[in-house]
Design a protein around this motif. Sequence first.
Motif, PDB file in Angstrom:
ATOM      1  N   ALA A  62       0.892  -1.433   0.132  1.00 44.47           N
ATOM      2  CA  ALA A  62      -0.128  -0.409  -0.012  1.00 44.47           C
ATOM      3  C   ALA A  62       0.775   1.202  -0.032  1.00 44.47           C
ATOM      4  N   LEU A  63       0.492   2.656  -0.520  1.00 49.63           N
ATOM      5  CA  LEU A  63       1.089   3.490  -0.348  1.00 49.63           C
ATOM      6  C   LEU A  63       1.739   3.646  -0.932  1.00 49.63           C
ATOM      7  N   LEU A 119      -6.738   3.142  -6.789  1.00 50.19           N
ATOM      8  CA  LEU A 119      -5.625   3.895  -7.039  1.00 50.19           C
ATOM      9  C   LEU A 119      -6.035   4.435  -5.511  1.00 50.19           C
ATOM     10  N   GLU A 120      -4.628   5.024  -5.783  1.00 56.45           N
ATOM     11  CA  GLU A 120      -4.734   5.102  -4.002  1.00 56.45           C
ATOM     12  C   GLU A 120      -4.264   7.569  -4.016  1.00 56.45           C
ATOM     13  N   GLY A 121      -5.366   7.541  -4.156  1.00 56.14           N
ATOM     14  CA  GLY A 121      -5.243   8.546  -4.089  1.00 56.14           C
ATOM     15  C   GLY A 121      -6.105  10.256  -3.387  1.00 56.14           C
ATOM     16  N   CYS A 122      -5.999  11.457  -3.789  1.00 53.69           N
ATOM     17  CA  CYS A 122      -6.811  12.404  -3.175  1.00 53.69           C
ATOM     18  C   CYS A 122      -8.252  12.436  -3.840  1.00 53.69           C
ATOM     19  N   LEU A 157      -8.384   7.851   3.915  1.00 49.40           N
ATOM     20  CA  LEU A 157      -7.366   8.608   3.898  1.00 49.40           C
ATOM     21  C   LEU A 157      -5.472   7.722   4.151  1.00 49.40           C
ATOM     22  N   GLU A 158      -5.163   8.184   3.437  1.00 46.04           N
ATOM     23  CA  GLU A 158      -3.787   7.743   3.043  1.00 46.04           C
ATOM     24  C   GLU A 158      -2.800   9.040   3.563  1.00 46.04           C
ATOM     25  N   PRO A 159      -2.290   9.109   4.227  1.00 42.42           N
ATOM     26  CA  PRO A 159      -1.422   9.512   4.549  1.00 42.42           C
ATOM     27  C   PRO A 159      -0.049  10.061   3.924  1.00 42.42           C
ATOM     28  N   GLN A 160       0.564   9.608   3.617  1.00 39.89           N
ATOM     29  CA  GLN A 160       1.737  10.125   2.579  1.00 39.89           C
ATOM     30  C   GLN A 160       1.767   8.687   1.587  1.00 39.89           C
ATOM     31  N   ASP A 196       7.181  11.169  -6.479  1.00 38.59           N
ATOM     32  CA  ASP A 196       6.373  12.408  -6.093  1.00 38.59           C
ATOM     33  C   ASP A 196       5.673  11.698  -4.851  1.00 38.59           C
ATOM     34  N   VAL A 197       6.063  12.637  -3.391  1.00 32.84           N
ATOM     35  CA  VAL A 197       4.490  11.923  -2.370  1.00 32.84           C
ATOM     36  C   VAL A 197       4.280  12.964  -2.281  1.00 32.84           C
ATOM     37  N   TRP A 198       2.682  12.519  -1.713  1.00 32.75           N
ATOM     38  CA  TRP A 198       1.567  13.056  -1.507  1.00 32.75           C
ATOM     39  C   TRP A 198       1.012  12.692  -0.308  1.00 32.75           C
TER      40      TRP A 198
END
Length: 302
Positions: A11-12, A21-24, A29-32, A39-41
Amino acid sequence: MEECDDGNDTALDGCDRSCRLEGCGNGVLEPQITLPSGDVWTEGCDDGNTISGDGCDSRCRVEECGNGRTETFVLPDGVTTVTEACDDGNNTRGDGCDELCRQEACGNGTVDAPPQNPGPDDIVEQCDDGNNADGDGCSFDCQEEACGNGRLDLREGPGGMSVLEECDDDNNIDGDGCDAQCREERCGNGLLEPHVESPTRGTWDEACDDGDADNTDNCIIDVAAARLCQFNVCGDGYVDLEDSDGDGPDVAEECDPGNPLGTGPVDTEDCTRYCKNSFCGEGGEGGEGGEGGEGGEGGEGG
């Protein structure tokens, strides 16, 4: 159906263990997140959309006062909308933007905290009535308008009219040149001030003060002769048409001979020591014919 598959179950990394898909905006809630690109989100929130103004903005950052971004958003109650006037990245008062992200300034209706590092031109508010007008109890620079504060304030007077204080010597004490109502103490103002010690105008004692320059009444106000707020009495050279002793309109002076010898009033040709008119030759018919001493003889025949 898989949304993604990055060949691992980690994950992440942009694709989670369930190949979503992980993302906004995905509601998770995916802290980082470290994307394949490197790139770090970082998410602070994720409400399942990418719409700003609902408490979580389009980049999944929490919308709140103190985040350093000036925003308009709905609080968690879903009803209250907040429009920030400022946001300096903290929730500290006294730095120009308060803990509710309101501009700290005189006239905003809130008594703001003193500046953290006040300069000579900074204002420490005593009041704030939501305007920058004088004469309403709180001055244009948010200082309380009151007699005794050492400032000449425009204050509400009779009939709601604004009046400027005549003086303000930083106290509410009578007898020092500026009274407890911030009126200038002086002979002629119509206020009896028995004893005044003014730092600028000297010391004086008032016996009366009728507020006028009419010296034919009970009270003398003659600046040129230095006769200030004293009773009009027989022998002072002023004819008192009201009365002779200041006690009432019962005994009026007909004249006043003054006090030329400094020992009290004296009889003169025209005025007695009792401030009554005197007439030379009150002997009747003989008085009219008096030339030299003969007029006196004629008086006996009258």
